[in-house]
Design a protein around this motif. Structure first.
Motif, PDB file in Angstrom:
ATOM      1  N   GLU A 164      -2.093  -6.018  -8.935  1.00  0.00           N
ATOM      2  CA  GLU A 164      -1.340  -7.202  -9.321  1.00  0.00           C
ATOM      3  C   GLU A 164      -0.062  -7.187  -8.488  1.00  0.00           C
ATOM      4  O   GLU A 164       0.882  -6.474  -8.816  1.00  0.00           O
ATOM      5  N   LYS A 170       0.652  -1.319 -11.046  1.00  0.00           N
ATOM      6  CA  LYS A 170       0.537  -2.669 -11.603  1.00  0.00           C
ATOM      7  C   LYS A 170      -0.832  -3.206 -11.222  1.00  0.00           C
ATOM      8  O   LYS A 170      -1.059  -3.619 -10.085  1.00  0.00           O
ATOM      9  N   LYS A 225      -4.493  -5.555 -12.149  1.00  0.00           N
ATOM     10  CA  LYS A 225      -5.032  -6.696 -12.881  1.00  0.00           C
ATOM     11  C   LYS A 225      -5.821  -6.199 -14.089  1.00  0.00           C
ATOM     12  O   LYS A 225      -6.056  -5.000 -14.242  1.00  0.00           O
ATOM     13  N   ASP A 226      -6.284  -7.108 -14.896  1.00  0.00           N
ATOM     14  CA  ASP A 226      -6.944  -6.746 -16.147  1.00  0.00           C
ATOM     15  C   ASP A 226      -8.419  -6.402 -15.912  1.00  0.00           C
ATOM     16  O   ASP A 226      -9.284  -7.266 -15.976  1.00  0.00           O
ATOM     17  N   HIS A 227      -8.708  -5.148 -15.586  1.00  0.00           N
ATOM     18  CA  HIS A 227     -10.078  -4.692 -15.355  1.00  0.00           C
ATOM     19  C   HIS A 227     -10.484  -3.716 -16.456  1.00  0.00           C
ATOM     20  O   HIS A 227      -9.646  -2.972 -16.942  1.00  0.00           O
TER      21      HIS A 227
END
Lengths: 288, 288
Positions: free
Chosen positions: A25, A187, A189-191
């Protein structure tokens, strides 16, 4: 460093870059020409984080990553990322008619061997230094030739998908290691985090019968599951090996120190290369 | 076939061709563009024998060889060949002055990373599809550039040794597998046989705690030494593994069937991929 600065195995359009784009991110991204250069840059403090292939890669050697982490630098694996390998046949947007020549990296050509053999038995095949390079060559040569590469290479070179998912094996994945010298929070991502793993390196005192069996016993009686084990030469001559072992649980202060004490009593050495979350990233297949 | 017809991973000037030249006494040699093509040719009866890298290779993927032998073809390893990896810096015979650019395969560049970093920090580095290709490029571009490649590539392209043995690691070897569909006697030169080995593939019924430990116990209590073990994905999805195990002794009709019976009782499968002599070949370093 206020912002994360992330190095990866380049050039642009590689599977490593796809993995980096999918995971992080924000941040600044720097491509390196090879795996040692990327890990050296972490060591020198030019970047905070490196992303390099560690298993089943297209570009670069897996063994090289492991050997460099073990022998040359003092860095920890702080995350792992699993990405499916999807290969596509790319052509110039104006292409029609016969494909006379197919360009790609030798590993990618080998991965699509059955496909090429049955669909394009008469096309000449030429190796390039990377799959990204193959896409560049097709963009510059124009109609009549094709490249085997990923969808990122297609986008970056303005190529069209002649055929998608042409790799011979499904379920072919590459694992990437995210490494840092001083572990910091990433930082990302939503994994989904599929599991937490710990990678250790075990060196045996000498090549004696049943040694590995004793090493594994130290894990087995504690019911610690091993998802991967690999013997690698120590580079001190043929026949001297160390073992890389992936344990399917995070490091803790009871079981792992127990294993370590037992192995040291046997004359072995154990070094923890990292304890980390395992992320899984999907790459959608492009539409033709 | 009256004469041995041997396929190898080409093009000319590769380490595989060096291994083939060193091992065989006579025969006809055919270069193939990649590992699957070479093994397919054995399957089709075009050649009697294939020589492909199986560990620590420069060109080609080790995993690819193993996976193709396991999944695609029905062939046996009938010999193995260990060859030292020696990389040299090659230039045009008329070269003098500065080296502006260095060409080579990405793996070879990575293997000489420390050397390039200290000796030629300002030279541009460009990846080529193989080390042989790098030598061709230098022969055609002329003075001012260099290739990292082996001595065979130097000879075949009329290049001069600017520097020899520039690889960062000594004791770096490549293992080659000699495979056949129907095992026949090989006509080989007089090389020392360092040992006899047997390679087996073990598939576990499912990923359960301590399974590998039980598998190794079957070898350990028989005092059978294992020189290599590696887990590889089964390609039926992440988390399903098989194990490749090198046993340091020839196949026999007591110990191996005993191991097999025990493993089958545990729900595992064991397949013998070959029992074979291990040859060691030396490559002298060229004189500058």
């Amino acid at each position: 460093m206020t912002e994360q600065r992330i190095g990866y195995l380049g050039p642009k359009g590689t599977f490593t870059k796809m993995a980096v784009d999918a995971l992080f991110e924000g941040g600044e991204f720097v491509g390196y020409e090879n795996i040692p250069a990327c890990l050296d840059a972490v060591e020198a403090g030019e970047i905070s984080t490196a992303v390099v292939p560690i298993e089943n890669a297209i570009e670069g050697s897996v063994h090289l990553t492991v050997d460099y982490l073990v022998h040359h630098v003092n860095q920890s694996i702080i995350a792992e990322l699993t990405v499916p390998i999807k290969q596509h046949l790319l052509v110039h947007p104006d292409h029609e008619g016969e494909i006379k020549k197919v360009y790609s990296h030798s590993h990618a050509i080998a991965q699509c061997h059955q496909y090429l053999h049955t669909q394009y038995p008469n096309a000449e095949v030429e190796n390039t230094a990377s799959t990204g390079k193959a896409a560049e060559v097709v963009a510059s040569e124009g109609p009549g030739v094709a490249a085997i590469a990923n969808h990122l290479a297609a986008e970056q070179n303005g190529l069209r998908f002649m055929d998608t998912d042409i790799h011979d094996y499904d379920n072919n994945h590459t694992r990437f290691a995210v490494v840092q010298k001083v572990p910091t929070t990433l930082k990302v991502k939503d994994h989904p985090v599929t599991k937490h793993k710990t990678t250790v390196m075990v060196t045996l005192p000498k090549d004696y019968v049943g040694a590995l069996h004793q090493v594994l016993a130290a894990f087995a009686w504690r019911k610690m599951n091993l998802s991967k084990i690999e013997s690698r030469p120590l580079k001190t001559g043929l026949g001297n090996y160390f073992f890389l072992i992936d344990v399917d649980q995070p490091y803790d202060h009871v079981l792992f120190p127990g294993v370590q004490a037992e192995l040291e009593a046997l004359g072995c050495q154990l070094k923890v290369l990292g304890t980390y979350p395992s992320y899984q990233v999907d790459v959608p297949s492009p539409v033709k």
